[in-house]
Design an enzyme around this catalytic site. Structure first.
Site, PDB file in Angstrom:
ATOM      1  N   HIS A 212     -21.812  58.741  -7.507  1.00 44.58           N
ATOM      2  CA  HIS A 212     -21.542  60.153  -7.810  1.00 44.58           C
ATOM      3  C   HIS A 212     -20.107  60.432  -7.353  1.00 44.58           C
ATOM      4  O   HIS A 212     -19.828  60.436  -6.156  1.00 44.58           O
ATOM      5  CB  HIS A 212     -22.556  60.996  -7.023  1.00 44.58           C
ATOM      6  CG  HIS A 212     -22.410  62.469  -7.169  1.00 44.58           C
ATOM      7  ND1 HIS A 212     -23.295  63.228  -7.918  1.00 44.58           N
ATOM      8  CD2 HIS A 212     -21.517  63.355  -6.652  1.00 44.58           C
ATOM      9  CE1 HIS A 212     -22.937  64.503  -7.861  1.00 44.58           C
ATOM     10  NE2 HIS A 212     -21.866  64.611  -7.088  1.00 44.58           N
ATOM     11  N   CYS A 245     -18.402  71.491  -4.527  1.00 39.81           N
ATOM     12  CA  CYS A 245     -19.383  71.811  -3.490  1.00 39.81           C
ATOM     13  C   CYS A 245     -18.929  73.070  -2.775  1.00 39.81           C
ATOM     14  O   CYS A 245     -17.805  73.116  -2.268  1.00 39.81           O
ATOM     15  CB  CYS A 245     -19.506  70.648  -2.511  1.00 39.81           C
ATOM     16  SG  CYS A 245     -20.557  71.029  -1.108  1.00 39.81           S
TER      17      CYS A 245
HETATM   18 ZN    ZN Z   1     -21.252  66.438  -6.325  1.00 36.40          ZN
END
Ligand code: ZN
Length: 305
Positions: A212, A245
């Site tokens: 990721h 995020c």
């Molecule tokens: Zn992420």
């Protein structure tokens, strides 16, 4: 490395756009549009989709509609819907819906990030992730464990590879479907990725590895290539390259689904995704978000025609 990458022939893509892609947007995307995004993802070939996160809506208001969205998911036996959860309470919420096939558990490498992201130390987050896997299994579902900030922490900087390998080894004991290495802040480089993916693959003996990447510093696609070359089987990506995020300052978007698909398919590695509907979906998403998306392939002319 190229020869080993090509030998893989197939890479499984996980579309994380509906969750990671949208959670950091200034605007709250209407639930209907999220459902449309998921329908389009299925149309372009996505068969594993991270649809939402069962977190405190006060912390992530963009995902406050988790239950409503899940009720709108197309009924498909061939699609795995993943719900991200950060603790047992979130897991209970996710498991309350029959439509969530898989729980996504997240552990973190540092106490500083863990405390801000999910109110847990690194050790607590690993214990919680392992408990979440057990809950999923007891409910007849699957679960994945992601090690976030595996290549760098926004608060404490460098992350020791030994620590990540050790976390992966212990996470594997919970028998998740796979272990993932996440570069939450996009700090990693291909050399580091190759080394860590190689070391973790060895440590978890046969358990599939997912990666990721965020493209914060421009190394996202190169990192995908390095990971695939070292045997990662599954790659997360978000349509249009959206994402970030809320608890990691300055974190940019995920690697874009269309960019990763182009990279792999043109290199002879099958992804199961079709570029034409993918690019069309990215353009549709650009109108919803109302700003230029970071992805490259959906802005470029189709190649080949
Ligand atoms: Zn992420």
């Amino acid at each position: 490395m190229a020869a080993r990458a090509l030998a893989a022939k197939t890479i499984e893509m996980v579309e994380v756009g509906p969750r990671d892609g949208l959670q950091n947007e200034r605007i709250v995307v209407p639930t209907d549009d999220k459902a449309e995004l998921i329908r389009r993802a299925i149309d372009y070939g996505a068969r594993r989709i991270e649809v939402t996160s069962f977190v405190n809506p006060r912390r992530v208001p963009q995902l406050a509609d988790a239950e409503q969205l899940v009720a709108m998911l197309p009924e498909r036996d061939d699609v795995t819907y993943i719900g991200l959860v950060l603790n047992r309470r979130g897991a209970e919420r996710a498991l309350a819906s029959e439509r969530i096939d898989e729980l996504g558990a997240v552990c973190v490498t540092s106490d500083a990030f863990g405390t801000r992201n999910q109110g847990q130390t690194s050790a607590e987050s690993l214990a919680e992730a392992m408990a979440i896997v057990a809950m999923a299994r007891a409910a007849g579902r699957t679960a994945q464990i992601t090690i976030a900030t595996a290549f760098g922490c926004p608060f404490t900087g460098e992350v020791a590879m030994d620590h990540v390998v050790d976390m992966a080894k212990r996470a594997a004991d919970a028998r998740p479907r796979e272990i993932a290495l996440a570069d939450t802040i996009g700090a990693g480089t291909p050399g580091e990725v190759a080394e860590l993916v190689g070391r973790v693959s060895e440590a978890v003996e046969g358990l599939p590895l997912r990666v990721h990447f965020h493209n914060t510093r421009g190394s996202g696609l190169a990192n995908v290539w390095a990971a695939v070359g070292e045997g990662a089987t599954t790659v997360d990506a978000a349509l249009g390259g959206l994402g970030g995020c809320p608890f990691a300052p300055g974190a940019a978007g995920n690697v874009a689904t269309e960019d990763v698909t182009y990279l792999l398919e043109r290199s002879g590695i099958a992804t199961g995704l079709a570029l034409d509907p993918l690019v069309e979906a990215a353009r549709w998403l650009g109108n919803i978000i109302d700003r230029p998306l970071p992805a490259m392939v959906s802005k470029a002319p189709l190649f080949p025609e």
